[in-house]
Design an enzyme around this catalytic site. Structure first.
Site, PDB file in Angstrom:
ATOM      1  N   SER A 238       0.835  -1.160  -0.047  1.00  0.00           N
ATOM      2  CA  SER A 238      -0.146   0.018   0.086  1.00  0.00           C
ATOM      3  C   SER A 238       0.991   1.235  -0.129  1.00  0.00           C
ATOM      4  CB  SER A 238      -0.796  -0.063   1.216  1.00  0.00           C
ATOM      5  OG  SER A 238      -0.003   0.241   2.553  1.00  0.00           O
ATOM      6  N   LYS A 239       0.116   2.337   0.096  1.00  0.00           N
ATOM      7  CA  LYS A 239       1.112   3.728  -0.143  1.00  0.00           C
ATOM      8  C   LYS A 239       2.080   3.907   1.096  1.00  0.00           C
ATOM      9  CE  LYS A 239      -2.144   6.698  -2.686  1.00  0.00           C
ATOM     10  NZ  LYS A 239      -3.295   7.370  -2.431  1.00  0.00           N
TER      11      LYS A 239
END
Ligand code: GLU
Length: 471
Positions: A238-239
């Site tokens: 994820s980010k």
């Protein structure tokens, strides 16, 4: 052999994630490797979450990666009549039925199941009622109550699901919109898809989909569920782990071929080979070599692979990719010969095109800005002699070939009795403003006489001004 038809069906609810891009690549490569077909389908039935912006972003990312499609893009939102027709087919053949249970009824069912320790699922209230369509009816699939459904997964092996765990799921809601598992199957059947490679977050949807294929008497495609891409802490990428959007890598100066190479290797192998050109991937790709272990996304590895791809790309091909990065820094140039010779000096040192643009700035500056420390150390009175001598030697040259430059520097060394390093460092700072750069002869050759002379003169002036201020 039957023609292989694969597909990539992104949901346009955000940008194209590197994990999604990897799934697209596996399908695309398999189609290209087998000379089959690759279909693009936009799964936009969730109108609340789907946006045109995301659809455009996905196209843009696929195009940048060079993933082209032979058919589509199809949009699920434009295919409702087809889903309607298939829902009717299932109703007619007795594989589906109308259900009028209200949400309160379902809630009571759920509570009851929980109390008796059972799994909350639809209890079949309307299964045999033969209801007709009403204002609030949904259509449910009549799933088998007993037995098993086996997913013969190319990657994971056989996975057995108990049919008693799969309930009579809804295929059409009361507002007539079809549900996800249903539309995927109808699309895959009507588009002739015979190979489905997707993320293993979909494994639990597959038995329901298999039941639908069987009810429609359609042959099953080959299914392969690939493990997810994880971050370095082994949680889903994820980010938090860094950039996850494909186009972010474009904007950071990665080459599409490098990202493709990296993503494919992140779940597929061919011996211990790490570097692949696009053509090599197409030639060597196979489903058998997709691994069962999750891939860990490693930014450093991607970066070094990008450097390898930059090195391996003919400099001329890098020109159009480098230009936007130069533009961002205010450099406007269309001189492709100059750009090509610049790239030749930087391609072995730059890890990204953004780095390359940064490192190339000195080639374009009218006024070199000296790095303060570099100027203090190397543009000192002791540099005056050798720099002046070099100016003298270079003035006599018409051409700046490597051999001419070597000879010129040799003469300066003889006359000043200094080693090359003592001469080259001040010259480097004079020409680039910095202490690190490509080889000094290379730079001089690329900059050519006029720029070199004016930069050397300016350095002489700079040293003299500095001295004057002191006295
Ligand atoms: N639209 C789904 C997704 O984006 C694809 C599911 C599939 O490959 O069947 O995850």
């Amino acid at each position: 052999m039957e023609e292989i038809i694969t597909r990539f069906p992104p949901s346009p609810t955000g940008y194209l994630h590197v994990g999604g891009a990897r799934t697209a690549l596996f399908n695309w490569l398999y189609a290209r490797h087998t000379k089959g077909r690759f279909v693009l389908r936009i799964e936009d039935t969730d109108v609340q979450r789907s946006t045109q912006e995301s659809t455009d972003a996905i196209f843009e990312a696929l195009e940048w990666l060079g993933i082209d499609w032979d058919e589509g893009p199809y949009f699920q939102s434009q295919r409702f009549p087809i889903y309607e027709e298939y829902a009717q087919k299932l109703l007619d053949s007795g594989h589906a039925y109308y259900c009028s249970c209200s949400s309160e009824d379902l809630e009571t069912m759920r509570k009851k199941a929980m109390e008796t320790g059972g799994k909350p699922k639809y209890d079949g209230t309307c299964r045999d009622k033969r209801l007709s369509k009403g204002d609030n009816t949904v259509i449910r699939f009549k799933a088998p109550l007993m037995g098993t459904t086996v997913l013969e997964d190319i990657i994971k092996g056989n996975i057995v699901f108990q049919n008693s765990e799969l309930d009579d799921f809804i295929i059409q809601r009361s507002d007539s919109t079809p549900t996800y598992n249903f539309v995927v199957v109808i699309d895959d059947i009507t588009m002739g898809i015979n190979t489905v490679i997707r993320g293993d977050d979909h494994v639990n949807n597959t038995p329901r989909q298999i039941l639908l294929y069987k009810a429609l008497e359609s042959p099953l495609p080959a299914f392969g569920h690939v493990p997810m891409v994880l971050g370095n802490d082994r949680s889903r990428l994820s980010k938090r782990h860094g950039a996850t959007s494909v186009t972010a890598y474009r904007d950071m100066g990665y080459l599409p071929d490098a990202l493709i190479n990296y993503l494919v290797r992140l779940g597929w192998s061919f011996g211990d080979q790490e570097f692949f050109t696009r053509d090599e991937l197409i030639e060597k790709f196979s489903l058998e070599n997709i691994g069962r272990a999750a891939g860990i996304f490693d930014q450093e590895k991607l970066l070094s692979l990008n450097a390898d791809h930059i090195k391996a790309t003919p400099p001329r091909e890098l020109i159009p990719i480098l230009i936007p990065f130069l533009k961002e820094k205010g450099v406007e140039t269309g001189d492709s010969d100059y750009l090509e010779s610049i790239i030749k000096t930087l391609n072995i040192r730059s890890k990204t095109l953004r780095d390359m643009a940064e490192d190339a700035m000195f080639y374009f500056q009218d006024e070199i800005v000296y790095d303060e420390k570099a100027a203090k150390k190397f543009l000192s009175p002791s540099a005056l002699g050798p720099v002046r001598e070099l100016i003298k030697q270079l003035e006599q040259l018409d051409q700046f070939g490597e051999k001419d430059l070597e000879d010129a520097f040799k003469k300066v060394m003889e006359i000043t009795e200094l080693k090359l390093g003592k001469i080259a460092q001040p010259v480097r700072v004079a020409l680039t403003g910095k202490t690190a750069s490509p080889g000094i002869f290379e730079i001089i050759e690329v900059l050519e006489k006029e720029r070199v002379m004016s930069r050397l003169e300016k350095a002489v002036q700079f040293i003299m001004d500095k001295e004057q201020k002191k006295s």
